[in-house]
Design a protein around this motif. Sequence first.
Motif, mmCIF file in Angstrom:
data_model
loop_
_atom_site.group_PDB
_atom_site.id
_atom_site.type_symbol
_atom_site.label_atom_id
_atom_site.label_comp_id
_atom_site.label_asym_id
_atom_site.label_seq_id
_atom_site.Cartn_x
_atom_site.Cartn_y
_atom_site.Cartn_z
ATOM 1 N N LYS A 161 4.688 5.823 15.582
ATOM 2 C CA LYS A 161 5.033 5.242 14.034
ATOM 3 C C LYS A 161 4.073 6.811 13.142
ATOM 4 O O LYS A 161 3.693 6.386 12.794
ATOM 5 N N LYS A 162 5.373 7.680 12.588
ATOM 6 C CA LYS A 162 4.927 7.759 11.627
ATOM 7 C C LYS A 162 5.611 7.431 10.411
ATOM 8 O O LYS A 162 6.616 7.282 9.748
ATOM 9 N N ILE A 216 -2.688 -2.358 -2.537
ATOM 10 C CA ILE A 216 -1.205 -1.441 -2.433
ATOM 11 C C ILE A 216 -0.489 -1.702 -1.553
ATOM 12 O O ILE A 216 0.806 -1.722 -1.332
ATOM 13 N N LEU A 217 -0.683 -1.689 -0.320
ATOM 14 C CA LEU A 217 -0.291 -2.185 1.011
ATOM 15 C C LEU A 217 0.297 -3.370 1.001
ATOM 16 O O LEU A 217 1.939 -3.450 0.744
ATOM 17 N N THR A 218 -0.122 -4.165 0.428
ATOM 18 C CA THR A 218 0.342 -5.541 0.100
ATOM 19 C C THR A 218 1.455 -5.542 -0.872
ATOM 20 O O THR A 218 2.776 -6.366 -0.122
ATOM 21 N N LEU A 219 1.112 -5.108 -1.929
ATOM 22 C CA LEU A 219 2.823 -4.906 -2.701
ATOM 23 C C LEU A 219 3.759 -3.757 -2.645
ATOM 24 O O LEU A 219 4.268 -4.335 -2.509
ATOM 25 N N LEU A 220 3.300 -2.744 -1.585
ATOM 26 C CA LEU A 220 4.722 -2.205 -1.370
ATOM 27 C C LEU A 220 5.437 -3.370 0.063
ATOM 28 O O LEU A 220 6.221 -2.955 -0.392
ATOM 29 N N LEU A 221 4.391 -3.349 1.059
ATOM 30 C CA LEU A 221 5.310 -3.853 1.395
ATOM 31 C C LEU A 221 5.792 -5.749 1.479
ATOM 32 O O LEU A 221 6.549 -6.500 2.413
ATOM 33 N N ALA A 258 17.158 6.321 13.836
ATOM 34 C CA ALA A 258 17.674 4.906 13.412
ATOM 35 C C ALA A 258 16.558 5.118 12.875
ATOM 36 O O ALA A 258 15.331 6.323 12.597
ATOM 37 N N ILE A 259 16.067 3.899 11.870
ATOM 38 C CA ILE A 259 15.359 3.607 10.539
ATOM 39 C C ILE A 259 13.540 2.863 11.228
ATOM 40 O O ILE A 259 14.078 2.685 12.164
ATOM 41 N N ILE A 260 12.869 4.246 11.162
ATOM 42 C CA ILE A 260 11.569 3.717 11.516
ATOM 43 C C ILE A 260 11.138 2.879 11.086
ATOM 44 O O ILE A 260 10.958 3.174 9.554
ATOM 45 N N ARG A 261 10.459 1.438 10.825
ATOM 46 C CA ARG A 261 10.016 0.788 10.018
ATOM 47 C C ARG A 261 8.595 -0.246 11.255
ATOM 48 O O ARG A 261 8.563 -0.344 11.718
ATOM 49 N N PRO A 292 4.881 5.311 3.123
ATOM 50 C CA PRO A 292 5.314 4.496 1.811
ATOM 51 C C PRO A 292 6.426 3.955 1.972
ATOM 52 O O PRO A 292 7.498 3.004 2.096
ATOM 53 N N HIS A 293 7.613 5.239 1.971
ATOM 54 C CA HIS A 293 8.865 5.181 2.168
ATOM 55 C C HIS A 293 9.059 4.274 3.263
ATOM 56 O O HIS A 293 10.229 2.848 3.109
ATOM 57 N N LYS A 294 8.952 4.110 4.446
ATOM 58 C CA LYS A 294 8.786 3.766 5.214
ATOM 59 C C LYS A 294 8.776 2.025 4.940
ATOM 60 O O LYS A 294 8.904 0.578 6.171
ATOM 61 N N LEU A 295 7.697 1.612 4.325
ATOM 62 C CA LEU A 295 6.543 0.579 3.965
ATOM 63 C C LEU A 295 7.475 -0.066 3.226
ATOM 64 O O LEU A 295 8.774 -1.349 3.205
#
Length: 208
Positions: free
Chosen positions: A147-148, A46-51, A5-8, A151-154
């Motif tokens: 959850k691990k 950064i987090l807001t941009l990635l998400l 399953a995709i972790i997100r 950035p890819h999960k974001l």
Amino acid sequence: LHDKAIIRLDADEVALLLDFVENCGNELSGQALNYYKKTKDRDLAILTLLLGTGIRVSECVGLDLTDVDFKNNGITVTRKGGNQMVVYFGVEVEKALKHYIEGDRKAATPLSGHENALFLSTQKRRMGIQAVENMVKKYARQVTPTKKITPHKLRSTYGTSLYKETGDIYLVADVLGHKDVNTTKKHYAAIDEDRRRKAASAVKLRES
């Protein structure tokens, strides 16, 4: 199809994560608090941009100040393979980016060769991929310890939200910069399961 399953992040976890980055200074002291104050606005941006855009971590650290266009609310990213593309962002991303650019970024004196970098490390150099990965893990561990989150999960989190909102797999593929829509389909097929289940109750044969 994917075996695992995709972790997100779920929607409430996204909000928790951003709230945590905004407010966790209350629980810190001494050196940790100083470091947090120095990096808070950058990390939030950064987090807001990635998400909020689903860009890759490599695309994020590659951004220059000139790549941000507030007139059209877009960033010019260099995709895998070197082609450039404008990715558009919403109000939340705009707010976080402006706050960082007009505050800490403006006040910073970057080292020679790093003057154009959008995101700077505490050493005043362009941030590297590893630094962003460490930062994401550091905050995410506090919010979703089971959850691990990377950035890819974001990126997956963004792709999932976009697909749920629009139902347009071609749009998701385009925005995420997937060359082949089958890559996208493979990742987001699980969401289609939910939609197919809804189909079962969508059609009424006889009015009850």
